[in-house]
Every structure is written in C-alpha cells, then in structure tokens.
Design an enzyme around this catalytic site. Structure first.
Site, short mmCIF file in Angstrom:
data_model
loop_
_atom_site.label_atom_id
_atom_site.label_comp_id
_atom_site.label_asym_id
_atom_site.label_seq_id
_atom_site.Cartn_x
_atom_site.Cartn_y
_atom_site.Cartn_z
NE ARG A 118 -8.86 -7.55 3.07
CZ ARG A 118 -7.84 -6.73 3.17
NH1 ARG A 118 -7.55 -5.89 2.18
NH2 ARG A 118 -7.08 -6.72 4.23
N GLY A 157 -0.07 -2.70 6.12
CA GLY A 157 0.16 -4.01 6.72
C GLY A 157 -1.10 -4.86 6.66
CG ASP A 179 -5.68 -1.20 6.96
OD1 ASP A 179 -5.52 -2.15 6.17
OD2 ASP A 179 -4.86 -0.27 7.07
CB THR A 199 -0.82 -0.09 1.30
OG1 THR A 199 -1.71 -1.17 1.17
CG2 THR A 199 -1.56 1.16 1.64
N1 ASP Z 1 -3.44 -2.67 4.68
C1 ASP Z 1 -3.72 -3.11 3.34
C2 ASP Z 1 -4.93 -4.00 3.36
O1 ASP Z 1 -5.06 -4.83 4.25
C3 ASP Z 1 -2.58 -3.80 2.68
C4 ASP Z 1 -1.23 -3.12 2.80
O2 ASP Z 1 -1.06 -2.23 3.60
O3 ASP Z 1 -0.32 -3.47 2.04
O4 ASP Z 1 -5.73 -3.92 2.46
#
Ligand code: ASP
Length: 298
Positions: free
Chosen positions: A195, A219, A198, A167
């Site tokens: 889906r 994350g 966060d 992200t």
């Molecule tokens: N937090 C993001 C998610 O769960 C993924 C990421 O931060 O890479 O969609």
C-alpha cells in the site's frame, strides 16, 4: 532574505504519554535544520537534516519506529520537492533504507525519473551512497508490541488507537530564497503490504512552488489523495489577501467535507510565513518564528 522553517510529526489522536516525546522530537528537528539555515546553508540540506532527526526518533511514524504492515514489516515512503523547478524525488515501499529522505533526495538530484519504488528505489539509493540496513533495524519495540496486539484480534481498527503518532514533514526557505518541502512516512498502521498512501505523491503529501509556497500533509492518506491536499493548499495561497493559516484551514475543510477524512498540514508561503491546520485531536509541529525563537506544540 530571512530564512524560515516549519516541521511536523503527524496529525492523529497522539496519546497523552507521547506528547512530551513528540514535542522534544520536533524541537530537536528544528535545531538541526535551523543550524544550517542560520549559517547561510541550503534549504535542501536543512530539511534533510530536520527529517533525519524525526526519522531516527521512534516516537514518529517514519524510518525507525514506522508502523508495521499487516505482515509485520516496515515499508517507508518519502518525497522531497524543489519549488524553483517543480521537480520532486519520491520513493515508496522501502524496506532497507535507514533514512528514506536520503533516498528521495538522491532521486531528486540524480535520477531522470521522479519516483522509484521498492527494490529499484533501494538499488538506486545504495548506488548513490545511501545507507541500507537490515529491515529489522527499522522495527521499534513499541511498534512490534502494537503489531502483536493487533494481530491477536485480526488487526481490528480499534487496536490501532493509542499508538497513533504520525508521518513527518518539513518546509524550509533559505537566505537565498530557495524553497523545498519534504514528507517521510511509514504509512498507516497494519496497511496491506504494497500500500502506498498520499505521502510520496506529488501534490498530495507534499508540494512546493516558488509562486505560492511549500506544503507537507499528514493524516488519512486515502482521503488526502482524493483532494490532492498539498497542491490544493498551495493554490489557496494565490488569491490576494490569503495567508498560510487560512490556506491550511481551507485545505483541512476540503479534506473533511470532500475527502471525508482527517489530517493536517504545514504551509510555508513563498515569503517564509508559516501556517498550519488540522482536524484531528492533535498535531505535532514546530516552527522558527520571526524573532528566531523555536515554537513547538502537540
Ligand atoms: N498520510 C500517511 C499515509 O496515509 C500517514 C500519516 O500521515 O501519518 O500513509
């Protein structure tokens, strides 16, 4: 007031062969955002410019190059938040928007609601001048290959290793004291269609409050949601003597201990001091220091 900018490109087990590309992507994003801030521009324009660079770079999991869903499509989520008003613009499940941050900005500036999803969000974005694309234009060759490898083995979790770029996010304070934070993602690899993690959720993937500061998280989304990480980190800035680095570290410890997950976050306090923390093997990030020099690390 001295402007300030911090950005990130995800906290995961970023593979060795992606480190240089992640670092140079972070530096390009800093250059794009800083150009606006240093000439007296608006923090919102600066984070949008920085995030567009990251979304367009397939080494990151946002916009072009997002991870694919179990059924082989891209579904993007994004949010941008104004620290002065506590208003956010958030979008989720976008399949046809080239730069999801622009859709989030349209919601922030032009919508009576704070979050729109899927076709409704795409229609709203298009009606406000945001460029739509063919859904296939968001799929990078590397993600397509990774998805094909995964699908041959029932999308087992271990197949996701080795392409764990993440992200993207940014927090900017401009010369007029305007503070904005933003996050944009393709979500997790081989997620179920529909889906939402966060990232586009206010307080989880992003938060900005002029009383504390701005935060962008990355994350394992299901764990970040459990501890409402971005808002919690912003609140950790409140006690006298707190620093952005300590607030970020405390948020990551909470993510590990109560959320049972891994990830990281960037923080910019209300005075523009940057901080970050992560409990993953690597995090891609960059900021502009007090001497206006760029710093990027992966
Ligand atoms: N937090 C993001 C998610 O769960 C993924 C990421 O931060 O890479 O969609």
């Amino acid at each position: 007031m001295q402007p300030s900018l911090i950005i990130h490109g995800g906290a995961w087990d970023i593979p060795d062969d992606a480190v240089d590309a992640c670092k140079s992507g972070c530096l390009s994003a800093l250059r794009a955002g800083w150009k606006i801030l240093k000439s007296g521009g608006h923090a919102l324009d600066a984070i949008e410019a920085a995030i567009i660079v990251l979304e367009d770079d397939p080494v990151f999991d946002s916009g072009f190059g997002s991870h694919l869903t179990m059924d082989g499509r891209v579904e993007c989520d994004a949010i941008v938040m104004d620290a002065a008003t506590l208003r956010a613009g958030a979008v989720a499940g976008l399949r046809r928007v080239k730069n999801p941050i622009q859709a989030a900005r349209a919601v922030l500036e032009k919508c009576p609601h704070m979050m729109l999803i899927s076709e409704g969000a795409e229609h709203f974005a298009a009606a406000h001048g945001v460029q739509l694309c063919d859904p296939r234009d968001l799929i990078s060759p590397a993600e397509r290959e990774a998805w094909l490898r995964c699908s041959k083995d029932s999308h087992a979790a271990q197949n996701h290793r080795g392409h764990e770029q993440g992200t993207v996010g940014a927090v900017a304070l401009d010369g007029h004291g305007r503070l904005f934070a933003a996050t944009s993602t393709g979500g997790t690899c081989c997620k179920l269609p529909g889906r939402v993690g966060d990232s586009p959720l206010i307080g989880c993937g992003c938060y900005a409050d002029r009383e504390t500061g701005g935060v962008s998280s990355t994350g394992y989304g299901e764990a970040i949601m459990r501890v409402v990480m971005a808002k919690t980190a912003a609140d950790f800035l409140r006690p006298a003597g707190s620093t952005p680095a300590r607030a970020a570290q405390a948020a990551v410890e909470l993510l590990a201990n109560r959320g049972h997950g891994t990830g990281g976050l960037i923080v910019l306090d209300k005075n523009g001091k940057p901080g970050f923390a992560f409990n993953t093997p690597r995090m891609a990030l960059g900021y502009v220091n007090e001497e206006s020099s760029f710093f990027a690390s992966v």
